[in-house]
Design an enzyme around this catalytic site. Structure first.
Site, PDB file in Angstrom:
ATOM      1  N   ALA A  65      54.032  21.097 -17.845  1.00 55.68           N
ATOM      2  CA  ALA A  65      53.115  21.056 -16.701  1.00 55.68           C
ATOM      3  C   ALA A  65      51.873  20.305 -17.148  1.00 55.68           C
ATOM      4  O   ALA A  65      51.571  20.246 -18.346  1.00 55.68           O
ATOM      5  CB  ALA A  65      52.746  22.476 -16.291  1.00 55.68           C
ATOM      6  N   GLY A 108      57.228  23.048 -18.908  1.00 56.74           N
ATOM      7  CA  GLY A 108      57.767  22.779 -17.573  1.00 56.74           C
ATOM      8  C   GLY A 108      58.803  21.655 -17.597  1.00 56.74           C
ATOM      9  O   GLY A 108      59.698  21.617 -16.745  1.00 56.74           O
ATOM     10  N   GLU A 111      61.897  23.302 -18.522  1.00 58.49           N
ATOM     11  CA  GLU A 111      62.319  24.104 -17.357  1.00 58.49           C
ATOM     12  C   GLU A 111      62.923  23.206 -16.279  1.00 58.49           C
ATOM     13  O   GLU A 111      63.913  23.569 -15.639  1.00 58.49           O
ATOM     14  CB  GLU A 111      61.114  24.885 -16.816  1.00 58.49           C
ATOM     15  N   GLU A 131      54.391  27.079 -24.350  1.00 55.79           N
ATOM     16  CA  GLU A 131      53.304  27.672 -23.570  1.00 55.79           C
ATOM     17  C   GLU A 131      52.512  28.715 -24.357  1.00 55.79           C
ATOM     18  O   GLU A 131      51.312  28.879 -24.174  1.00 55.79           O
ATOM     19  CB  GLU A 131      53.864  28.325 -22.280  1.00 55.79           C
TER      20      GLU A 131
HETATM   21  N1  DAK Z   1      49.573  17.763 -19.766  1.00 54.63           N
HETATM   22  C1  DAK Z   1      48.665  16.776 -19.655  1.00 54.63           C
HETATM   23  N2  DAK Z   1      48.586  15.712 -20.503  1.00 54.63           N
HETATM   24  C2  DAK Z   1      49.470  15.658 -21.511  1.00 54.63           C
HETATM   25  C3  DAK Z   1      50.458  16.655 -21.686  1.00 54.63           C
HETATM   26  C4  DAK Z   1      50.496  17.743 -20.756  1.00 54.63           C
HETATM   27  N3  DAK Z   1      51.425  18.702 -20.833  1.00 54.63           N
HETATM   28  N4  DAK Z   1      51.169  16.320 -22.787  1.00 54.63           N
HETATM   29  C5  DAK Z   1      50.657  15.171 -23.251  1.00 54.63           C
HETATM   30  N5  DAK Z   1      49.639  14.764 -22.499  1.00 54.63           N
HETATM   31  C6  DAK Z   1      48.810  13.572 -22.653  1.00 54.63           C
HETATM   32  C7  DAK Z   1      47.893  13.723 -23.857  1.00 54.63           C
HETATM   33  O1  DAK Z   1      46.730  14.455 -23.507  1.00 54.63           O
HETATM   34  C8  DAK Z   1      47.587  12.266 -24.161  1.00 54.63           C
HETATM   35  O2  DAK Z   1      46.644  11.789 -23.235  1.00 54.63           O
HETATM   36  P1  DAK Z   1      45.374  10.881 -23.733  1.00 54.63           P
HETATM   37  O3  DAK Z   1      44.676  11.694 -24.749  1.00 54.63           O
HETATM   38  O4  DAK Z   1      46.038   9.637 -24.294  1.00 54.63           O
HETATM   39  O5  DAK Z   1      44.596  10.629 -22.477  1.00 54.63           O
HETATM   40  C9  DAK Z   1      48.920  11.570 -23.831  1.00 54.63           C
HETATM   41  O6  DAK Z   1      49.623  12.460 -22.981  1.00 54.63           O
HETATM   42  C10 DAK Z   1      49.761  11.319 -25.066  1.00 54.63           C
HETATM   43  O7  DAK Z   1      49.908  12.567 -25.741  1.00 54.63           O
HETATM   44  P2  DAK Z   1      49.581  12.752 -27.302  1.00 54.63           P
HETATM   45  O8  DAK Z   1      48.535  11.766 -27.749  1.00 54.63           O
HETATM   46  O9  DAK Z   1      49.301  14.183 -27.519  1.00 54.63           O
HETATM   47  O10 DAK Z   1      50.976  12.312 -27.945  1.00 54.63           O
HETATM   48  P3  DAK Z   1      51.585  12.800 -29.318  1.00 54.63           P
HETATM   49  O11 DAK Z   1      52.801  11.957 -29.516  1.00 54.63           O
HETATM   50  O12 DAK Z   1      50.559  12.845 -30.406  1.00 54.63           O
HETATM   51  O13 DAK Z   1      52.020  14.323 -29.077  1.00 54.63           O
HETATM   52  C11 DAK Z   1      53.078  16.113 -27.798  1.00 54.63           C
HETATM   53  C12 DAK Z   1      53.044  14.610 -28.128  1.00 54.63           C
HETATM   54  C13 DAK Z   1      54.128  16.312 -26.705  1.00 54.63           C
HETATM   55  C14 DAK Z   1      53.504  16.901 -29.048  1.00 54.63           C
HETATM   56  C15 DAK Z   1      51.677  16.575 -27.352  1.00 54.63           C
HETATM   57  O14 DAK Z   1      51.235  15.669 -26.348  1.00 54.63           O
HETATM   58  C16 DAK Z   1      51.683  17.948 -26.776  1.00 54.63           C
HETATM   59  O15 DAK Z   1      51.714  18.933 -27.531  1.00 54.63           O
HETATM   60  N6  DAK Z   1      51.615  18.060 -25.442  1.00 54.63           N
HETATM   61  C17 DAK Z   1      51.519  19.338 -24.745  1.00 54.63           C
HETATM   62  C18 DAK Z   1      52.858  20.019 -24.731  1.00 54.63           C
HETATM   63  C19 DAK Z   1      52.765  21.401 -24.046  1.00 54.63           C
HETATM   64  O16 DAK Z   1      52.029  22.275 -24.525  1.00 54.63           O
HETATM   65  N7  DAK Z   1      53.496  21.583 -22.949  1.00 54.63           N
HETATM   66  C20 DAK Z   1      53.509  22.819 -22.224  1.00 54.63           C
HETATM   67  C21 DAK Z   1      52.468  22.767 -21.144  1.00 54.63           C
HETATM   68  S1  DAK Z   1      52.346  24.309 -20.249  1.00 54.63           S
HETATM   69  C22 DAK Z   1      54.303  27.199 -13.426  1.00 54.63           C
HETATM   70  C23 DAK Z   1      55.324  26.315 -13.687  1.00 54.63           C
HETATM   71  C24 DAK Z   1      55.402  25.712 -14.915  1.00 54.63           C
HETATM   72  C25 DAK Z   1      54.467  25.949 -15.886  1.00 54.63           C
HETATM   73  C26 DAK Z   1      53.456  26.850 -15.620  1.00 54.63           C
HETATM   74  C27 DAK Z   1      53.372  27.477 -14.394  1.00 54.63           C
HETATM   75  N8  DAK Z   1      54.210  27.841 -12.139  1.00 54.63           N
HETATM   76  C28 DAK Z   1      55.145  27.403 -11.061  1.00 54.63           C
HETATM   77  C29 DAK Z   1      53.342  28.859 -11.897  1.00 54.63           C
HETATM   78  C30 DAK Z   1      54.561  25.255 -17.152  1.00 54.63           C
HETATM   79  C31 DAK Z   1      53.598  25.248 -18.076  1.00 54.63           C
HETATM   80  C32 DAK Z   1      53.628  24.246 -19.160  1.00 54.63           C
HETATM   81  O17 DAK Z   1      54.499  23.407 -19.243  1.00 54.63           O
END
Ligand code: DAK
Length: 257
Positions: A65, A108, A111, A131
């Site tokens: 997400a 997400g 998912e 998450e």
């Molecule tokens: N959201 C927003 N931006 C993201 C992102 C994300 N999930 N993942 C990556 N980006 C952005 C980074 O901020 C960066 O942007 P800039 O800084 O260049 O502006 C760009 O994408 C490139 O990312 P990185 O520089 O971080 O790239 P790396 O190769 O170094 O690292 C990475 C890749 C995938 C390991 C890292 O980006 C990372 O850890 N990303 C976050 C992964 C994460 O935590 N995902 C889970 C998010 S929570 C719901 C339904 C669903 C959900 C919740 C509620 N309801 C229906 C209620 C789901 C929740 C989630 O998914």
């Protein structure tokens, strides 16, 4: 025209939807989820579409997400979250959905991939539910679908540690059905979708529904559903065509009737 997706016809009867928010590794913001739900609704209504393939980029299927968007929502905002309705529309898609996954498939994104009926992964794919690292937990079916896909121990490990698994591990665990070279993932997913697209649409639809029932019902109810669905197909022209084509030693032409 969608802004966050590319939509093409990849083969006869096969629609290919590509997530395109490269600046955020295809993070699923509200706009992308709404456009995806819209495109699946359109595919559902279009008789020419028999199966859909969904994919991302080589670097990321989707990194979850959109965290920046999530940061703007407090408890009340989450209660009114429009993305919930989008997820419901995505999960209601009744035609076969195949996911071609390369790179990061997280939160997400994982998912979303698990909403697909069949998952094909590139060797470089990473599946995870990180998450917990953000102080939250999966919210789009991750706890339920992951456990059903890979079993209790691995699902617990992935959700509680936030650590991803690689494509080979996902294959062993049953999360994906095939692993390919990354450059062939979409091609392979489209080939699978094309095989399905050639089958009788009503039989495909009921078979999918029956298989999904196996995940959320007891055996007796599931078997009852299967029997009813099987009986229903006896009234279709495609069943007559399929059996007659076999007897005539020719390829059947299914019409979805
Ligand atoms: N959201 C927003 N931006 C993201 C992102 C994300 N999930 N993942 C990556 N980006 C952005 C980074 O901020 C960066 O942007 P800039 O800084 O260049 O502006 C760009 O994408 C490139 O990312 P990185 O520089 O971080 O790239 P790396 O190769 O170094 O690292 C990475 C890749 C995938 C390991 C890292 O980006 C990372 O850890 N990303 C976050 C992964 C994460 O935590 N995902 C889970 C998010 S929570 C719901 C339904 C669903 C959900 C919740 C509620 N309801 C229906 C209620 C789901 C929740 C989630 O998914």
């Amino acid at each position: 025209m969608p802004h966050t997706l590319a939509v093409t016809t990849a083969a006869t009867g096969v629609r290919l939807i590509t997530l395109q928010r490269p600046q955020a590794l295809n993070a699923l913001n509200t706009e992308l989820l709404a456009e995806l739900a819209d495109q699946l609704d359109l595919a559902a209504a279009d008789h020419a579409v028999r199966a859909v393939v969904i994919t991302g980029s080589r670097k990321a299927f989707a990194a979850g997400a959109d965290i920046n968007e999530m940061a703007e929502r407090d408890l009340v905002g989450i209660l009114d979250d429009p993305r919930v309705a989008c997820w419901q529309r995505i999960s209601a898609f009744a035609k076969p959905l195949v996911a071609a996954v390369n790179g990061f498939c997280l939160g997400g994104g994982c998912e979303l991939a698990m909403h697909a009926d069949i998952l094909v992964a590139g060797e470089d794919a990473r599946f995870g539910q990180p998450e917990i690292n953000l102080g939250i937990m999966p919210g789009a079916g991750g706890t339920q679908r992951l456990l059903r896909a890979v079993g209790k121990s691995l699902a617990m490990q992935m959700v509680l540690t936030g650590q991803p698994i690689d494509a080979r591990h996902a294959l062993r665990a049953g999360l994906v059905s095939e692993v390919t070279q990354p450059e062939l993932t979409v091609e392979r997913a489209v080939a699978i979708a094309r095989l399905i697209a050639e089958k009788a649409p009503l039989a495909v639809r009921l078979a999918k529904e029956a298989l999904l029932k196996a995940q959320d019902t007891d055996l007796a109810s599931g078997l009852r559903f299967e029997r009813h669905a099987f009986t229903l197909l006896a009234g279709t022209a495609d069943r007559d065509e399929g059996i007659r084509a076999f007897q005539d030693k020719r390829t059947p032409t299914f019409k979805g009737r």
